[in-house]
Design a protein around this motif. Structure first.
Motif, PDB file in Angstrom:
ATOM      1  N   LYS A  96      -7.935  -2.657  -3.797  1.00  0.00           N
ATOM      2  CA  LYS A  96      -7.490  -1.593  -3.183  1.00  0.00           C
ATOM      3  C   LYS A  96      -6.283  -1.121  -4.086  1.00  0.00           C
ATOM      4  O   LYS A  96      -5.475  -2.052  -4.240  1.00  0.00           O
ATOM      5  CB  LYS A  96      -6.931  -1.972  -1.804  1.00  0.00           C
ATOM      6  N   ARG A  98      -3.136   0.831  -4.471  1.00  0.00           N
ATOM      7  CA  ARG A  98      -2.187   1.349  -3.583  1.00  0.00           C
ATOM      8  C   ARG A  98      -0.922   2.515  -4.447  1.00  0.00           C
ATOM      9  O   ARG A  98      -0.556   2.185  -5.405  1.00  0.00           O
ATOM     10  CB  ARG A  98      -1.307   0.163  -2.982  1.00  0.00           C
ATOM     11  N   GLN A  99      -0.776   3.698  -3.693  1.00  0.00           N
ATOM     12  CA  GLN A  99       0.334   4.540  -4.158  1.00  0.00           C
ATOM     13  C   GLN A  99       1.629   3.887  -3.604  1.00  0.00           C
ATOM     14  O   GLN A  99       1.806   3.825  -2.525  1.00  0.00           O
ATOM     15  CB  GLN A  99       0.020   5.988  -3.845  1.00  0.00           C
ATOM     16  N   LYS A 100       2.556   3.468  -4.301  1.00  0.00           N
ATOM     17  CA  LYS A 100       3.790   2.975  -3.961  1.00  0.00           C
ATOM     18  C   LYS A 100       5.091   3.752  -4.335  1.00  0.00           C
ATOM     19  O   LYS A 100       5.022   4.499  -5.300  1.00  0.00           O
ATOM     20  CB  LYS A 100       3.706   1.391  -4.553  1.00  0.00           C
ATOM     21  N   ALA A 263       4.060   0.916   0.354  1.00  0.00           N
ATOM     22  CA  ALA A 263       2.638   1.082   0.152  1.00  0.00           C
ATOM     23  C   ALA A 263       2.278   2.522   0.966  1.00  0.00           C
ATOM     24  O   ALA A 263       2.323   2.523   2.106  1.00  0.00           O
ATOM     25  CB  ALA A 263       1.859   0.334   0.649  1.00  0.00           C
ATOM     26  N   SER A 265      -0.436   4.798   0.416  1.00  0.00           N
ATOM     27  CA  SER A 265      -1.622   5.158   0.673  1.00  0.00           C
ATOM     28  C   SER A 265      -2.369   3.874   0.017  1.00  0.00           C
ATOM     29  O   SER A 265      -2.092   3.287  -1.040  1.00  0.00           O
ATOM     30  CB  SER A 265      -2.109   6.603   0.294  1.00  0.00           C
ATOM     31  N   GLU A 266      -3.429   3.802   0.328  1.00  0.00           N
ATOM     32  CA  GLU A 266      -4.612   2.682  -0.091  1.00  0.00           C
ATOM     33  C   GLU A 266      -5.966   3.562  -0.562  1.00  0.00           C
ATOM     34  O   GLU A 266      -6.533   4.068   0.194  1.00  0.00           O
ATOM     35  CB  GLU A 266      -4.850   1.486   0.640  1.00  0.00           C
ATOM     36  N   LYS A 267      -6.557   3.326  -1.665  1.00  0.00           N
ATOM     37  CA  LYS A 267      -7.969   3.746  -1.848  1.00  0.00           C
ATOM     38  C   LYS A 267      -8.568   2.293  -2.557  1.00  0.00           C
ATOM     39  O   LYS A 267      -8.545   1.940  -3.748  1.00  0.00           O
ATOM     40  CB  LYS A 267      -7.648   4.739  -3.199  1.00  0.00           C
ATOM     41  N   ASP A 306      -2.719   1.507 -10.284  1.00  0.00           N
ATOM     42  CA  ASP A 306      -1.547   1.602  -9.838  1.00  0.00           C
ATOM     43  C   ASP A 306      -0.467   0.978 -10.473  1.00  0.00           C
ATOM     44  O   ASP A 306      -0.829   0.631 -11.641  1.00  0.00           O
ATOM     45  CB  ASP A 306      -1.618   1.260  -8.099  1.00  0.00           C
TER      46      ASP A 306
END
Length: 343
Positions: A96, A98-100, A263, A265-267, A306
């Protein structure tokens, strides 16, 4: 002999000499070719004889690059060498991204778990039972004070369990009900006050999960944003986002600076590797994949990334074991092998 006859005889002799010279020239050329060929064949045969007579020489030359553990396009490193170099292995697979958001913060005591212990009656401190740093239980005696009113002594007790973080009295000193004598704090939970800059105000909300790295070699401490201040600070031009974290093992202490990572968002991606696995070799991005005891540089095409992972769109398959930590050591070994071959 008449003059015409002598002329004819001279012509015949000249023709015979010319024919002999041509014959010699024609016969000499193939002889030189023939004589050169055996020399070349002889040289070739001597070389072959030398290799045949000294098979260890040919073997040594062939294995010169492999002597240091370098195969064709790869590097051989067994488990012992991996451990010595600190090379960490991981298996490529789904991850995953993650936009951090990283925010600077300050660790503080949880003010909802702090109590100031004040004498009930003014008097002289006759005994000091606890000092700063001592842990206490609820009802445990902190000091003994002789009251000025009754001239009798009474016990100053801890109203809750915790740690003595401050003491404002000394033995024989006058203690007043106007000033706390002790401060007891429950350090099992702490506040981390994070500074949020104005361009990130809309990205931070109550309930956001936050990871704090205590930088002690252990895993991050997880918590959540419990409060976001509606008022900004004039001196820093930031707003406060407060999180409450557990402090198991007392890994954090009030007064320390720290960093909290939220965190946002997660992709999910089908295949990803650690950023530390990526190396540049001759202008190509590669990952060193392990095959037996050998590592081979595998060209990869990358997608999104990320701060920890990079998506791999081409070049690896799930299950590939690769050098994820200290992969630059493998690259250095590969460079040494290349230099050895060129030499």
């Amino acid at each position: 002999m008449s003059r015409p006859a002598r002329r004819d005889l001279a012509m015949i002799l000249i023709g015979l000499v010319a024919g002999a010279g041509a014959f010699y020239a024609l016969s000499d050329r193939p002889m030189r070719l023939t004589s050169a060929s055996p020399a070349a064949e002889s040289g070739h045969g001597e070389q072959g004889h030398e290799d045949k007579g000294h098979p260890e020489k040919g073997h040594a030359e062939k294995g010169h690059g492999e002597e240091g553990g370098h195969g064709a396009g790869g590097v051989e490193l067994d488990d012992t060498k991996l451990a010595a170099a600190g090379i960490g292995l991981e298996t490529a697979g789904p991850e995953k991204l993650r936009q951090k958001l990283r925010l600077n913060g300050l660790v503080q005591t949880n003010q909802e778990a702090v109590v100031q212990v004040t004498p009930r009656f003014p008097g002289i401190v006759r005994e000091i039972r606890k000092r700063i740093g001592d842990t206490v239980q609820k009802g445990e005696v902190l000091a003994v004070i002789e009251s000025n009113q009754s001239l009798t002594s009474y016990d100053l007790k801890a109203p809750m369990a915790g740690t003595v973080v401050d003491r404002q009295v000394a033995l024989g000193e006058y203690a007043s009900e106007q000033k706390p004598a002790f401060v007891v704090a429950d350090l099992s939970t702490l506040w981390v006050d994070l500074s949020v800059y104005r361009h990130d105000f809309a990205r931070v909300r109550v309930g956001d999960k936050v990871a704090v790295d205590p930088e002690d070699g252990g895993p991050p401490i997880l918590g959540a944003v419990a409060y976001v201040s509606p008022i900004g600070a004039a001196d820093t031009q930031t707003a406060l986002a407060r999180m409450v974290i557990p402090n198991d093992g007392f890994r954090l202490r009030p007064g320390l600076f720290t960093v909290g990572t939220i965190a946002l968002s997660e992709k999910p991606v089908d295949l990803a590797v650690r950023l530390g696995a990526l190396q540049s070799v001759e202008g190509r991005t590669v990952v060193f994949v392990r095959n037996g005891d050998a590592f081979e540089p595998r060209d990869v095409e990358l997608g999104e990334r990320d701060g920890e992972w990079a998506e791999v769109s081409f070049g690896l398959i799930p299950g590939d074991v690769y050098a994820a930590k200290n992969s630059f050591v493998v690259k250095a070994e590969l460079a040494k092998g290349s230099a050895s071959h060129e030499h």
